[in-house]
Structures are given as structure tokens and as C-alpha cells.
Design an enzyme around this catalytic site. Structure first.
Site, PDB file in Angstrom:
ATOM      1  N   SER A 153       0.865  -1.176   0.000  1.00  0.00           N
ATOM      2  CA  SER A 153       0.000   0.000   0.000  1.00  0.00           C
ATOM      3  C   SER A 153       0.905   1.231   0.000  1.00  0.00           C
ATOM      4  O   SER A 153       1.656   1.441   0.947  1.00  0.00           O
ATOM      5  CB  SER A 153      -0.884  -0.029   1.252  1.00  0.00           C
ATOM      6  N   LYS A 179      -1.314  -1.083  -4.221  1.00  0.00           N
ATOM      7  CA  LYS A 179      -2.445  -0.204  -3.904  1.00  0.00           C
ATOM      8  C   LYS A 179      -1.927   1.216  -3.795  1.00  0.00           C
ATOM      9  O   LYS A 179      -0.914   1.468  -3.122  1.00  0.00           O
ATOM     10  CB  LYS A 179      -3.059  -0.657  -2.580  1.00  0.00           C
ATOM     11  N   LYS A 181      -2.814   5.012  -2.557  1.00  0.00           N
ATOM     12  CA  LYS A 181      -3.741   5.888  -1.845  1.00  0.00           C
ATOM     13  C   LYS A 181      -4.046   7.064  -2.769  1.00  0.00           C
ATOM     14  O   LYS A 181      -3.130   7.614  -3.420  1.00  0.00           O
ATOM     15  CB  LYS A 181      -3.100   6.391  -0.543  1.00  0.00           C
ATOM     16  N   ASP A 206      -7.168   3.370  -3.156  1.00  0.00           N
ATOM     17  CA  ASP A 206      -7.887   3.485  -1.879  1.00  0.00           C
ATOM     18  C   ASP A 206      -8.023   4.962  -1.526  1.00  0.00           C
ATOM     19  O   ASP A 206      -7.020   5.668  -1.387  1.00  0.00           O
ATOM     20  CB  ASP A 206      -7.099   2.742  -0.783  1.00  0.00           C
ATOM     21  N   GLU A 231     -11.195   1.295  -3.451  1.00  0.00           N
ATOM     22  CA  GLU A 231     -11.532   1.017  -2.050  1.00  0.00           C
ATOM     23  C   GLU A 231     -12.068   2.269  -1.357  1.00  0.00           C
ATOM     24  O   GLU A 231     -11.473   3.347  -1.457  1.00  0.00           O
ATOM     25  CB  GLU A 231     -10.255   0.523  -1.351  1.00  0.00           C
ATOM     26  N   ASP A 256     -14.014  -0.986   3.199  1.00  0.00           N
ATOM     27  CA  ASP A 256     -13.045  -1.187   4.277  1.00  0.00           C
ATOM     28  C   ASP A 256     -13.639  -0.598   5.558  1.00  0.00           C
ATOM     29  O   ASP A 256     -14.278  -1.295   6.341  1.00  0.00           O
ATOM     30  CB  ASP A 256     -11.716  -0.521   3.865  1.00  0.00           C
ATOM     31  N   LYS A 280     -10.323  -6.348   7.959  1.00  0.00           N
ATOM     32  CA  LYS A 280      -9.248  -6.072   8.917  1.00  0.00           C
ATOM     33  C   LYS A 280      -9.656  -6.742  10.224  1.00  0.00           C
ATOM     34  O   LYS A 280     -10.580  -6.271  10.899  1.00  0.00           O
ATOM     35  CB  LYS A 280      -9.063  -4.570   9.094  1.00  0.00           C
ATOM     36  N   GLY A 308      -4.201  -4.164   6.104  1.00  0.00           N
ATOM     37  CA  GLY A 308      -3.214  -3.916   7.136  1.00  0.00           C
ATOM     38  C   GLY A 308      -3.461  -2.577   7.810  1.00  0.00           C
ATOM     39  O   GLY A 308      -4.116  -1.689   7.264  1.00  0.00           O
TER      40      GLY A 308
END
Ligand code: MG
Length: 386
Positions: A153, A179, A181, A206, A231, A256, A280, A308
């Protein structure tokens, strides 16, 4: 609405029948580990990992739990201080030797929410019980060992060239998926640049809730980049608006922050609010609730993966154990320890093999050994519960 997901039965892990041993020592420990590099999302940038650990000791055997709450409420409403309060006042009084884990979880049901606090305690108990039985946690949970897919990520970077460098670096390891952000203003052009440079990369984005429904046209532009998912584009507490957004998008949405427990997952699936769920375990109340969500999603044909929270080696080891469950079909957020910490508090760092897989640590419980001298080195505060 697809009501079948509201009603279908989901199995319970055999770990619910394990019994709580007599606890001779209970410690709450706050550790603070500096990150190698600060981690930036649309909501906040974290430069250190401050984690609340629960250490349980029974007849010389020690089990560990790591709470995924931050000291601040910027990712989730729970914080290390709310967890401490809920643990001491409401969860600990129910922690009675001889109770089964299932009975303990049932006794906590009047405590609404606080999944991070519950997960910390459940984790420590499961690790302790598995270590007492000298078997790995996945076996206690009724799961079989397997190698785990890796994923990275990447926090929000300073510039598009810096992002391309970070992705190139990840591909050299090689991670199974990347991934990114994203946030308003650092989205379409940034994802396009990565996709053009890495056409075959398993890529997702995400947003950590940075958009509203009025931004649907921007999010629809992401359909051009063959992302495996986007996400949590909308609010951390929303499911219905994600369903509205999903109906107009080709790319699957992943929820999420919106998924706190099995009931949230049922609602999301029934409303077709997402095509993927990020479980998670530290947020949804622990390993047992996570396995129920994974079983529901498997029944629905919806992929799940393990998210995570930049955990220390303790939480990271729980995430690895969880991903032995068959529903975890997609690579998660489990990446190499060295990306986060120059020194960890467990004896085995997470390292990728040449094919990008992660070997499950083989010891009892969560598989890794917690190094108490390192814990002491990074301890901010330690409270022994009488
Ligand atoms: Mg996320």
C-alpha cells in the site's frame, strides 16, 4: 436487494470451543516504533506507529494481542485510550477462566461496537491457547497452512514521478499487487500515469472516504485503468451511497472502513454496495468474526482480502494466520517489515520470496516470537492489571 445474504447461516470457527486458561499476569503495553518513512493517506499522515499491546501470561506461557487503534481517531473512532477504557471496565470483567471463547464473545455482546478492543483481547487469548497447545494459530482456527500473497500500500506521494519511483521499487520485490492511496486532486492523472507505465500491474486505489456521491464522474474516469477495485471512495460510515455509486461504475468497489462486523457485510452484499470486502481482523472484532465474514463472502462469490493497519510484527503475524482461510482470494496489505520499521519487536521479519509469496512463520501461536527486550526498548507506558 438480494435478501439471501441477510439470512444465510455462516459457520463458526472451532476455536470458539477453546477454554480460557487461568491468567497469572495481564499487562497493557504501549510501544512506539518510528516508521522508516511517514505514511500519508487522504485523512492523515502518520510518522510513528504507536500500538497498544496486550500481554497475557499463564503458567509461564505468554500470548500477545496488538490493538490496531491509533492514538488519534482519524482512521477510526476507537483510539488507544478508548480501547484501554473499554478493556478495563467492560471486557476484562468477563474474562473468566474456564469460559469458552464462544461464551466470552457472547458475554461481550452488550458492548456495542469497540471491535478493536475486542479483537485485541481475542487475539491475545487465541495466541496464548495455541501456544499452550503447542500448535499454530491457524490449526486452532481450523485452517491449513499455506503461503500468503503479498501486497503493498503506497501512501500519497509528493509528485507523480515520486509515485512512479515507488511503484517501480515495489515491482522489483516483486509484490502481487500495488495499492495507491488517492485523494481529491491526486487521483485520475496519478492513476493514469501508473497504469501507462505499468500496463500489466495488478493495481487498485484506496480513497479512505475522501469523495462524495457528487464526485461520481471523477470516480467513473477510473474505469479506464483496469483497476482490480476502488476502495472506500465514500464516507467511512456509509453503505447505501456506495451501492448507488457501484451501480454506475464498472470497477468493483471495495468496502473497508464501513465494515465493522458480519451484519455490515450482510447489508453491503444485499445492497450490492461492493464487489470486494477488505477484512481487517483488528477492526471487525477479531479472527473469529473475520472468518465468518470471509465465509459469507465466499458463499456470495465476493472476494475478500486482509487489510493492514501498519502493524508491528505481532499484528502482522495475525494477518498472515488469517489469510490461510480459503476465502482470502486476493492479495492483501501484507508487505515486508523493512518497509515500515528498521527494527521490529518480533524475531522474524516478513520477507518476500522471489515469487512474491510470504512464508507462514512456523512456530506455535502466531508463529513468531515476541522479543521482550525490544518491547521494553520501545515501551512508552506499561500497566500491570492486578
Ligand atoms: Mg483502506
Amino acid at each position: 436487494m438480494d435478501q439471501q445474504f441477510l439470512h444465510c447461516a455462516v459457520p463458526l470457527s472451532p476455536a470458539v470451543d477453546a477454554r480460557i486458561p487461568v491468567l497469572h499476569k495481564i499487562d497493557l503495553i504501549v510501544v512506539r516504533l518510528p516508521f522508516v518513512k511517514p505514511f500519508a493517506t487522504s485523512v492523515h499522515t502518520w510518522a510513528v506507529k504507536e500500538a497498544l499491546l496486550l500481554r497475557l501470561e499463564s503458567d509461564g506461557v505468554v500470548g500477545w494481542g496488538e490493538c490496531v487503534a491509533d492514538p488519534d481517531p482519524f482512521y477510526a473512532s476507537e483510539t488507544t485510550q478508548t480501547v484501554r477504557h473499554i478493556f478495563k471496565e467492560f471486557l476484562l470483567p468477563q474474562l473468566k477462566p474456564g469460559l469458552t471463547i464462544g461464551e466470552l464473545l457472547a458475554s461481550w455482546s452488550p458492548v456495542r461496537g469497540h471491535g478493536m478492543a475486542k479483537a485485541m483481547v481475542e487475539n491475545a487469548l487465541l495466541d496464548l491457547i495455541a501456544r499452550q497447545q503447542n500448535r499454530p494459530l491457524h490449526a486452532l482456527l481450523g485452517l491449513s497452512a499455506r503461503r500468503i500473497q503479498s501486497g503493498i500500500s503506497l501512501g500519497i506521494q509528493e509528485s507523480i514521478p515520486a509515485l512512479l519511483d515507488a511503484v517501480a521499487d515495489a515491482m522489483r520485490r516483486p509484490y502481487h499487487r500495488v495499492k495507491l492511496k488517492i485523494m481529491q486532486g491526486k487521483d485520475v492523472a496519478w492513476v493514469r500515469a501508473v497504469r501507462e507505465a505499468f500496463p500489466d500491474l495488478c493495481l487498485m486505489a484506496d480513497a479512505n472516504g475522501d469523495y462524495r456521491l457528487e464526485h461520481a464522474p471523477i470516480l467513473r474516469e477510473l474505469d479506464a485503468f483496469n483497476l482490480t477495485m476502488v476502495e472506500q471512495p465514500l464516507s467511512y460510515s456509509d453503505i447505501v451511497q456506495h451501492a448507488v455509486l457501484q451501480a454506475g461504475l464498472a470497477t468493483p468497489l471495495c468496502l473497508d472502513e464501513s465494515i465493522h462486523d458480519l451484519d455490515d457485510a450482510r447489508s453491503a452484499l444485499a445492497l450490492k454496495a461492493c464487489g470486494v470486502i477488505n477484512i481487517k481482523q483488528g477492526r471487525v472484532g477479531g479472527m473469529i468474526e473475520s472468518l465468518r465474514i470471509a465465509a459469507l463472502c465466499q458463499h456470495a462469490g465476493v472476494d475478500v482480502w486482509s487489510g493492514g493497519m501498519d502493524e508491528t510484527g505481532i499484528g502482522r503475524a495475525f494477518n498472515l494466520q488469517l489469510q490461510t482461510a480459503s476465502g482470502f482470494t486476493l492479495p492483501g496489505d501484507t508487505s515486508e517489515t523493512a518497509r515500515y520499521f528498521s527494527e521490529d519487536i518480533v524475531d522474524q521479519a516478513v520477507v518476500l520470496a522471489d515469487d512474491g509469496f510470504i512464508a507462514l512463520p512456523e512456530g506455535p501461536g502466531i508463529g513468531v516470537t515476541v522479543l521482550e527486550d525490544r518491547v521494553a526498548r520501545y515501551t512508552l507506558e506499561r500497566e500491570s492489571i492486578p
